[in-house]
Write a protein that holds these residues in place. Structure first.
Motif, PDB file in Angstrom:
ATOM      1  N   ASP A 100      26.948 -18.707   4.352  1.00 37.38           N
ATOM      2  CA  ASP A 100      26.520 -19.134   3.154  1.00 37.38           C
ATOM      3  C   ASP A 100      25.287 -17.909   2.890  1.00 37.38           C
ATOM      4  O   ASP A 100      25.067 -17.214   3.929  1.00 37.38           O
ATOM      5  CB  ASP A 100      25.701 -20.335   3.271  1.00 37.38           C
ATOM      6  CG  ASP A 100      24.785 -20.479   4.571  1.00 37.38           C
ATOM      7  OD1 ASP A 100      23.481 -20.382   4.504  1.00 37.38           O
ATOM      8  OD2 ASP A 100      25.559 -20.597   5.860  1.00 37.38           O
ATOM      9  N   GLU A 120      22.096 -18.396   2.342  1.00 38.07           N
ATOM     10  CA  GLU A 120      20.656 -18.643   3.260  1.00 38.07           C
ATOM     11  C   GLU A 120      20.862 -17.938   4.476  1.00 38.07           C
ATOM     12  O   GLU A 120      19.829 -17.421   4.982  1.00 38.07           O
ATOM     13  CB  GLU A 120      20.421 -20.224   3.246  1.00 38.07           C
ATOM     14  CG  GLU A 120      20.243 -20.955   1.947  1.00 38.07           C
ATOM     15  CD  GLU A 120      21.255 -21.349   1.226  1.00 38.07           C
ATOM     16  OE1 GLU A 120      21.239 -21.958   0.259  1.00 38.07           O
ATOM     17  OE2 GLU A 120      22.518 -20.957   1.416  1.00 38.07           O
ATOM     18  N   THR A 128      24.434 -22.159  -0.262  1.00 37.39           N
ATOM     19  CA  THR A 128      24.613 -21.516  -1.351  1.00 37.39           C
ATOM     20  C   THR A 128      25.696 -20.509  -1.341  1.00 37.39           C
ATOM     21  O   THR A 128      25.806 -19.643  -0.344  1.00 37.39           O
ATOM     22  CB  THR A 128      23.372 -20.789  -1.975  1.00 37.39           C
ATOM     23  OG1 THR A 128      22.410 -21.910  -2.208  1.00 37.39           O
ATOM     24  CG2 THR A 128      23.654 -20.343  -3.360  1.00 37.39           C
ATOM     25  N   ALA A 177      26.802 -19.117  -8.867  1.00 31.68           N
ATOM     26  CA  ALA A 177      26.208 -19.648  -7.627  1.00 31.68           C
ATOM     27  C   ALA A 177      26.088 -21.173  -7.541  1.00 31.68           C
ATOM     28  O   ALA A 177      26.170 -21.829  -8.649  1.00 31.68           O
ATOM     29  CB  ALA A 177      24.493 -19.187  -7.481  1.00 31.68           C
ATOM     30  N   GLN A 178      26.572 -21.626  -6.715  1.00 24.66           N
ATOM     31  CA  GLN A 178      26.850 -23.125  -6.459  1.00 24.66           C
ATOM     32  C   GLN A 178      26.472 -23.744  -4.877  1.00 24.66           C
ATOM     33  O   GLN A 178      26.507 -22.745  -3.965  1.00 24.66           O
ATOM     34  CB  GLN A 178      28.383 -23.459  -6.588  1.00 24.66           C
ATOM     35  CG  GLN A 178      29.004 -23.215  -7.759  1.00 24.66           C
ATOM     36  CD  GLN A 178      30.277 -23.176  -8.009  1.00 24.66           C
ATOM     37  OE1 GLN A 178      30.765 -24.260  -8.479  1.00 24.66           O
ATOM     38  NE2 GLN A 178      31.373 -22.381  -7.463  1.00 24.66           N
ATOM     39  N   VAL A 179      25.969 -24.745  -4.765  1.00 20.11           N
ATOM     40  CA  VAL A 179      25.626 -25.366  -3.582  1.00 20.11           C
ATOM     41  C   VAL A 179      26.650 -26.146  -2.982  1.00 20.11           C
ATOM     42  O   VAL A 179      27.235 -26.982  -3.719  1.00 20.11           O
ATOM     43  CB  VAL A 179      24.210 -25.934  -3.728  1.00 20.11           C
ATOM     44  CG1 VAL A 179      23.946 -26.764  -2.481  1.00 20.11           C
ATOM     45  CG2 VAL A 179      23.374 -25.007  -4.203  1.00 20.11           C
ATOM     46  N   ARG A 231      15.197 -21.301   0.605  1.00 21.96           N
ATOM     47  CA  ARG A 231      15.746 -21.256  -0.314  1.00 21.96           C
ATOM     48  C   ARG A 231      14.744 -20.448  -1.570  1.00 21.96           C
ATOM     49  O   ARG A 231      15.114 -19.795  -2.147  1.00 21.96           O
ATOM     50  CB  ARG A 231      16.294 -22.245  -1.191  1.00 21.96           C
ATOM     51  CG  ARG A 231      17.780 -22.743  -0.244  1.00 21.96           C
ATOM     52  CD  ARG A 231      18.518 -24.255  -1.096  1.00 21.96           C
ATOM     53  NE  ARG A 231      19.632 -24.020  -0.456  1.00 21.96           N
ATOM     54  CZ  ARG A 231      20.227 -25.311  -0.348  1.00 21.96           C
ATOM     55  NH1 ARG A 231      19.631 -26.369  -0.583  1.00 21.96           N
ATOM     56  NH2 ARG A 231      21.425 -25.230   0.169  1.00 21.96           N
ATOM     57  N   ARG A 237      15.814 -17.092  -3.469  1.00 21.26           N
ATOM     58  CA  ARG A 237      15.714 -17.156  -4.905  1.00 21.26           C
ATOM     59  C   ARG A 237      14.626 -16.344  -5.744  1.00 21.26           C
ATOM     60  O   ARG A 237      14.887 -15.827  -6.523  1.00 21.26           O
ATOM     61  CB  ARG A 237      15.733 -18.618  -5.475  1.00 21.26           C
ATOM     62  CG  ARG A 237      16.986 -19.378  -5.074  1.00 21.26           C
ATOM     63  CD  ARG A 237      16.901 -20.860  -5.301  1.00 21.26           C
ATOM     64  NE  ARG A 237      17.878 -21.770  -4.901  1.00 21.26           N
ATOM     65  CZ  ARG A 237      18.203 -22.846  -4.955  1.00 21.26           C
ATOM     66  NH1 ARG A 237      17.093 -23.755  -5.413  1.00 21.26           N
ATOM     67  NH2 ARG A 237      19.186 -23.559  -4.538  1.00 21.26           N
ATOM     68  N   LEU A 246      20.611 -16.315  -7.824  1.00 22.10           N
ATOM     69  CA  LEU A 246      21.111 -17.270  -6.844  1.00 22.10           C
ATOM     70  C   LEU A 246      20.223 -18.618  -7.053  1.00 22.10           C
ATOM     71  O   LEU A 246      20.760 -19.677  -6.485  1.00 22.10           O
ATOM     72  CB  LEU A 246      20.702 -17.019  -5.339  1.00 22.10           C
ATOM     73  CG  LEU A 246      21.346 -15.846  -4.641  1.00 22.10           C
ATOM     74  CD1 LEU A 246      20.889 -15.399  -3.282  1.00 22.10           C
ATOM     75  CD2 LEU A 246      22.885 -15.964  -4.833  1.00 22.10           C
ATOM     76  N   LEU A 258      21.871 -22.129 -10.761  1.00 23.72           N
ATOM     77  CA  LEU A 258      23.149 -22.715 -10.238  1.00 23.72           C
ATOM     78  C   LEU A 258      23.959 -22.995 -11.266  1.00 23.72           C
ATOM     79  O   LEU A 258      23.672 -23.546 -12.524  1.00 23.72           O
ATOM     80  CB  LEU A 258      22.663 -24.178  -9.506  1.00 23.72           C
ATOM     81  CG  LEU A 258      21.682 -23.848  -8.302  1.00 23.72           C
ATOM     82  CD1 LEU A 258      21.433 -25.145  -7.613  1.00 23.72           C
ATOM     83  CD2 LEU A 258      22.422 -22.913  -7.234  1.00 23.72           C
TER      84      LEU A 258
END
Length: 680
Positions: free
Chosen positions: A317, A319, A558, A566-568, A606, A610, A616, A619
């Motif tokens: 990920d 992060e 992320t 970008a998706q979580v 985060r 970001r 990022l 989203l």
């Protein structure tokens, strides 16, 4: 546009709309079994019968186009009686095995029998029995339950492009079967389980594991390819029992690849659940977190940063990569890379490594050139989108690479990259598209191929106002996020190949593998290897210290998909034993190395990430990338392309640990005879 009245509600819809579609616009529910909005109309089940004024008998709403002034009644006595009769016929031969059926609780037949069926049966005859069929290691069949809706047949033929299912016999003797009594050879085969409205087709790996009301459902993102498909993870306790697709028109519609759906049983095996240190006898021994950090500190503290390196893997990920990059910078190391395969991607130009037209943009293209990739193996859901566009007509497809079956006809140009310069879209193409795969980039001449592809795109109208058809198809979920973060060599730093060469020569003394399992670990020489990951795969076998991390279902992280979205991914369960979330491990290690990172929570990580990389934080949106020159002009070898994925079912530590994927590999990747491509 015709206007009609449905249950007293007036609605205006486009011409050629069917009654069942118009009813959805009006907010009126009409029951159905065979109708599906993404499949052709069959009109088999007749459950969608409605009363149309001036019509002598009930009408199948899925097959009847609307007409001006039409008046439709969906809940009249005539319509209800017709549906009750249809349901009575459907239940004549249906077995009474709801208590042992895996579809129980999620069954359309149960729901509609309750809503529209009668309370008794008039039939005394014996029910028929149908022999179960072999559809492979993923789909279990109990064909006595089949109601002949043919959804599975239409999906295999139309969406998957593997026409291996059909119906034999007529009337009571009709059966759905594979033509050659063999397993379905599609990478999308398990979607027929979602489509089946009864319990005739169910998930073989999930059989008899749980009932739907026992499961906790978490909406998340798939990371086993670079598409970023929307999924739902179903868990009971700590165990992930099921992964299903969620509707996302922009990415996966409502489909999901077989690996993404069924590799999750690999989360139970070969897990790293505590730290390990390699002892003097050469064997890995269990250790505490403090001992593991101290062992790393003894090798790292005081070492020149140029002799330290880090490689991020394919499932990591953003992060975690951000935290590791900050740690490497604080140690003075310029040697870091997220491109395990050495792909010649240009991190300075975002448009050079994105699927710029977007996945949904495939449906706008009128010419596609596929270079050095096999989308059927690398992104099956994206391949289905290309097939969907092909079926609409007016699309020309050309391929440079291996000659394989992509489920749609194409013009085969050849296998060597030097042919790129001569490829031009057909005359009159308004939205041509070029799809460049990792097999084209992960070679010594990858930078030259990237430059040649850019030049061709610019010269053929692939790049113009309102349309950017230059697309890179990634295979790793972490790749675009890593490039966006700048997890690449800094200044005169070493890339993946340089790190391996440096470790072989003794120039690199410490290598940090963050979930990196796809590199040649034999080239790490005598370097001190730190492996942080969730499975005992290749990287862990070579490690001197193992730090157990969390898999994608066990943390919130992320990810950026191949189109730059970008998706979580949400946490659905917890990591086993002493394993922890990856960013937290790196934060704790930084303290042990006296290089404490300035964040103490996921929210703080985060926020910092970001701030450094604003894309990022946007989203589920796509930011258009600026088009600038990229690639390096040079000599392009005449060596044929070799696809990056030879076995679709085993591409990462999770799928390699999966017993289900092992069965698929044995049946399809190892024992099956490959089908030849189509020269259109």
């Amino acid at each position: 546009m015709p206007k009609l009245t449905i249950d007293g509600r007036q609605v205006e819809v486009p011409a050629n709309t069917t009654i069942i579609q118009a009813a959805e616009v009006a907010g009126v529910e009409i029951p159905r079994f065979c109708y599906h909005e993404r499949l052709s109309i069959a009109g088999n089940c007749r459950m969608c019968l409605v009363e149309v004024e001036k019509s002598p008998k009930p009408v199948a709403s899925c097959a009847m186009p609307v007409g001006e002034g039409m008046v439709v009644h969906t809940r009249s006595a005539k319509a209800n009686k017709a549906r009750e009769g249809v349901m009575e016929f459907l239940l004549i031969n249906h077995p009474l095995d709801c208590p042992i059926c895996d579809q129980g609780g999620e069954c359309d037949l149960q729901d509609q029998a309750m809503a529209y069926g009668g309370d008794r049966s008039r039939y005394q005859e014996n029910k028929r029995a149908v022999k179960d069929k072999n559809m492979g290691p993923l789909v279990s069949t109990i064909m006595t339950r089949c109601i002949h809706c043919t959804r599975c047949v239409r999906f295999a033929t139309e969406v998957a492009g593997v026409p291996e299912l059909g119906a034999t016999g007529r009337g009571e003797d009709m059966e759905i079967t594979s033509y050659l009594e063999k397993s379905l050879s599609s990478e999308l085969s398990a979607n027929v389980v979602d489509l089946c409205p009864v319990g005739a087709l169910t998930s073989k790996p999930y059989a008899f594991n749980a009932r739907p009301w026992e499961l906790r459902k978490t909406e998340s993102i798939d990371v086993l390819d670079a598409l970023g498909s929307s999924i739902r993870i179903d868990t009971r306790g700590r165990d992930v029992l099921r992964v299903m697709p969620r509707l996302n028109e922009s990415i996966n519609e409502e489909w999901l690849g077989d690996k993404s759906r069924h590799a999750i049983d690999g989360l139970r095996y070969q897990r790293l659940d505590r730290p390990y240190i390699r002892g003097a006898n050469g064997k890995l021994q269990e250790a505490s977190w403090a001992d593991a950090f101290n062992a790393i500190a003894r090798r790292v503290v005081g070492l020149n940063g140029s002799r330290i390196a880090a490689i991020a893997g394919d499932l990591v990920d953003c992060e975690s990569m951000f935290a590791l990059k900050q740690l490497m910078i604080s140690l003075g190391s310029p040697n870091l890379d997220c491109r395990q395969d050495g792909a010649a991607l240009d991190p300075s130009v975002r448009a050079s490594y994105l699927f710029n037209s977007t996945i949904a943009g495939i449906e706008e293209a009128d010419a596609i050139l596929i270079v050095g990739c096999n989308p059927r193996k690398e992104a099956p859901v994206l391949n289905a989108r290309i097939r969907k566009r092909y079926l609409k007509g007016g699309l020309s497809i050309s391929v440079i690479g291996e000659n394989v079956d992509l489920t749609y006809p194409y013009h085969y140009v050849g296998a060597t990259p030097d042919l790129i310069a001569n490829c031009k879209p057909p005359e009159g193409s308004k939205k041509p598209m070029l799809i460049l795969g990792q097999a084209a980039l992960a070679r010594p001449d990858g930078a030259a191929i990237l430059e040649a592809a850019r030049r061709v795109a610019e010269q053929t109208g692939t790049i113009k106002d309102g349309w950017n058809g230059f697309n890179v198809l990634h295979t790793a979920a972490a790749r675009v996020g890593g490039l966006d973060l700048g997890f690449v060599p800094v200044a005169d730093g070493k890339d993946t190949l340089g790190i391996l060469n440096g470790a072989t020569k003794g120039e690199v003394e410490v290598v940090y593998l963050l979930g990196a399992d796809e590199i040649d670990t034999s080239r790490l020489g005598k370097a001190f290897v730190i492996y942080q990951g969730h499975h005992g795969d290749r990287g862990a076998h070579r490690a001197d210290v193992i730090l157990p991390g969390a898999a994608y279902t066990e943390k919130s992280g992320t990810y950026v998909n191949t189109e730059g979205r970008a998706q979580v991914a949400a946490r659905a369960s917890f990591p086993p034993g002493e394993a922890k979330e990856d960013w937290a491990i790196i934060r704790a290690l930084s303290e042990a190395l006296s290089k404490t990172l300035p964040f103490d929570s996921l929210d703080q990580v985060r926020a910092a990430m970001r701030k450094a990389t604003p894309s990022l934080g946007a989203l589920d949106t796509i930011t258009k990338a600026e088009w600038k020159p990229f690639g390096t002009a040079g000599t392009i070898s005449a060596t044929p392309f070799k696809f990056s994925i030879s076995n679709y079912y085993m591409t990462d530590p999770i799928s390699r640990a999966s017993p289900t994927m092992a069965k698929c590999t044995e049946q399809f990747a190892m024992g099956a005879t490959p089908r030849t491509g189509t020269d259109g």
